[in-house]
Design a protein around this motif. Structure first.
Motif, PDB file in Angstrom:
ATOM      1  N   ILE A   1       0.865  -1.178   0.000  1.00  0.00           N
ATOM      2  CA  ILE A   1       0.000   0.000   0.000  1.00  0.00           C
ATOM      3  C   ILE A   1       0.899   1.225   0.000  1.00  0.00           C
ATOM      4  O   ILE A   1       1.875   1.290   0.745  1.00  0.00           O
ATOM      5  N   SER A   2       0.579   2.204  -0.825  1.00  0.00           N
ATOM      6  CA  SER A   2       1.298   3.479  -0.813  1.00  0.00           C
ATOM      7  C   SER A   2       0.535   4.429   0.102  1.00  0.00           C
ATOM      8  O   SER A   2      -0.672   4.613  -0.062  1.00  0.00           O
TER       9      SER A   2
ATOM     10  N   ASP B   1      -4.239   6.807   2.432  1.00  0.00           N
ATOM     11  CA  ASP B   1      -3.964   5.824   1.381  1.00  0.00           C
ATOM     12  C   ASP B   1      -3.891   6.543   0.039  1.00  0.00           C
ATOM     13  O   ASP B   1      -4.860   7.150  -0.411  1.00  0.00           O
TER      14      ASP B   1
ATOM     15  N   SER C   1      -2.636   4.851  -2.734  1.00  0.00           N
ATOM     16  CA  SER C   1      -2.312   3.772  -3.673  1.00  0.00           C
ATOM     17  C   SER C   1      -2.878   4.029  -5.062  1.00  0.00           C
ATOM     18  O   SER C   1      -2.189   3.833  -6.070  1.00  0.00           O
ATOM     19  N   GLU C   2      -4.140   4.478  -5.138  1.00  0.00           N
ATOM     20  CA  GLU C   2      -4.748   4.729  -6.439  1.00  0.00           C
ATOM     21  C   GLU C   2      -4.016   5.867  -7.153  1.00  0.00           C
ATOM     22  O   GLU C   2      -3.789   5.815  -8.369  1.00  0.00           O
ATOM     23  N   HIS C   3      -3.654   6.885  -6.385  1.00  0.00           N
ATOM     24  CA  HIS C   3      -2.921   8.012  -6.973  1.00  0.00           C
ATOM     25  C   HIS C   3      -1.577   7.557  -7.521  1.00  0.00           C
ATOM     26  O   HIS C   3      -1.192   7.936  -8.635  1.00  0.00           O
ATOM     27  N   LYS C   4      -0.850   6.731  -6.752  1.00  0.00           N
ATOM     28  CA  LYS C   4       0.460   6.253  -7.208  1.00  0.00           C
ATOM     29  C   LYS C   4       0.305   5.328  -8.411  1.00  0.00           C
ATOM     30  O   LYS C   4       1.136   5.351  -9.317  1.00  0.00           O
ATOM     31  N   ALA C   5      -0.752   4.517  -8.415  1.00  0.00           N
ATOM     32  CA  ALA C   5      -0.992   3.635  -9.562  1.00  0.00           C
ATOM     33  C   ALA C   5      -1.269   4.461 -10.813  1.00  0.00           C
ATOM     34  O   ALA C   5      -0.800   4.135 -11.910  1.00  0.00           O
ATOM     35  N   LEU C   6      -2.036   5.540 -10.644  1.00  0.00           N
ATOM     36  CA  LEU C   6      -2.315   6.425 -11.779  1.00  0.00           C
ATOM     37  C   LEU C   6      -1.033   7.088 -12.257  1.00  0.00           C
ATOM     38  O   LEU C   6      -0.798   7.204 -13.468  1.00  0.00           O
TER      39      LEU C   6
ATOM     40  N   SER D   1       0.820   4.562 -14.270  1.00  0.00           N
ATOM     41  CA  SER D   1       0.187   4.350 -15.575  1.00  0.00           C
ATOM     42  C   SER D   1       0.505   5.500 -16.528  1.00  0.00           C
ATOM     43  O   SER D   1       0.807   5.281 -17.705  1.00  0.00           O
TER      44      SER D   1
END
Length: 312
Positions: free
Chosen positions: A108-109, A132, A134-139, A142
């Motif tokens: 988890i970021s 959290d 994580s979604e931001h880091k995943a974006l 990408s």
């Protein structure tokens, strides 16, 4: 207008604790030894633990094993001085991004910020606020990967892996500047495959693509690291050959011509030949240099193809 009251509300300790426990922001409080003394519901949801599974445990359980000793040292310094000693953390109170793990061992970021607090008895604690991301880091990943793909598409021809027209002409312009600055020789060659349209019409574009791929590999094997091979479009290729004279460049392209003429390409074992025009730079702009090489190429075509001609 009458002045509004700015006195803060007076909450009891119980009310403040209720607020901390119910806020959607993940919060934990650890003692001087780094053991959990309080975790709110949001913190438990983030990591996938029940409250009773965390209380009394060391906070480093949320980190990968290789990071735990470092975090223990940082925690001790923070408790003693209120400052973070590790450059990864930053200045006191600064936010820091961390890779942590949940109960299932999944990464988890998080974005974490800590404050040092004391109770009425002088005991020191560390309160950490965690978000959290994580979604931001995943974006971010990408977008970074997409940008890398776009850059590769812009720089290299997708079929052959040679430099694209845009990148190749930029490279040629850079080499022209190098010549103007340092005076080193610079030559180019414009290459065209003989009868390529007929090959496509007879055998299909898939075979034509195989031929282009094969020639691109031949060029990679034949050229120096300092040279550049460019696909200008269709079956038209450009070679940028810095640091050699016109005669040396002509000899290099002639060797490529001979190798291609004696090589069978594709599963149909087709014999393919090329014609080329070679030009040496002589204090002109890029368009003029390319035009002279093109004229030499067409002169080679008129003389029977499968040959190399020098520009005038």
């Amino acid at each position: 207008m009458p002045q509004r009251s700015t006195s803060p509300p007076h909450f009891s300790d119980a009310a403040l604790m209720t607020l901390i426990r119910s806020t959607p922001l993940a919060i934990c409080i650890t003692d001087a030894e780094g053991h959990f003394q309080m975790v709110n519901a949001a913190y438990c949801r983030l990591y996938g633990y029940a409250e009773e599974e965390l209380l009394g445990e060391e906070f480093t359980m949320m980190l990968a094993p290789e990071h735990r000793d470092m975090m223990r040292r940082i925690h001790r310094t923070f408790i003693e001085t209120g400052e973070d000693s590790d450059p990864l953390i930053g200045t006191p109170g600064a936010r820091a991004e961390w890779e942590v793990v949940n109960r299932q061992g999944q990464p988890i970021s998080v974005l974490a910020e800590a404050v040092r607090v004391e109770d009425d008895q002088g005991n020191v604690y560390k309160a950490t606020f965690v978000v959290d991301i994580s979604e931001h880091k995943a974006l971010e990943r990408s977008l970074r990967e997409a940008n890398q793909r776009l850059t590769k598409i812009a720089m290299y021809d997708e079929l052959t892996g040679l430099q694209s027209r845009r990148a190749g002409l930029d490279r040629l312009e850079a080499e022209i500047h190098e010549h103007q600055r340092y005076g080193q020789p610079l030559c180019i060659a414009v290459i065209d495959l003989d009868g390529f349209k007929q090959i496509n019409d007879t055998h299909g574009h898939a075979i034509g693509d195989e031929i282009l791929v094969g020639i691109a590999e031949l060029l990679r094997q034949s050229l120096r690291e300092s040279d550049a091979a460019v696909r200008l479009g269709g079956d038209e290729l450009l070679l940028v050959l810095p640091g050699i004279s016109l005669d040396q460049a002509t000899q290099a392209v002639e060797r490529i011509r001979q190798t291609l003429a004696s090589t069978s390409l594709t599963s149909h074992a087709l014999e393919v030949t090329l014609s080329a025009g070679v030009a040496a730079y002589r204090d002109e702009n890029q368009d003029a240099l390319l035009e002279r090489a093109d004229r030499a190429l067409y002169r080679a075509k008129r003389r029977g193809r499968n040959r190399v001609a020098q520009a005038r």
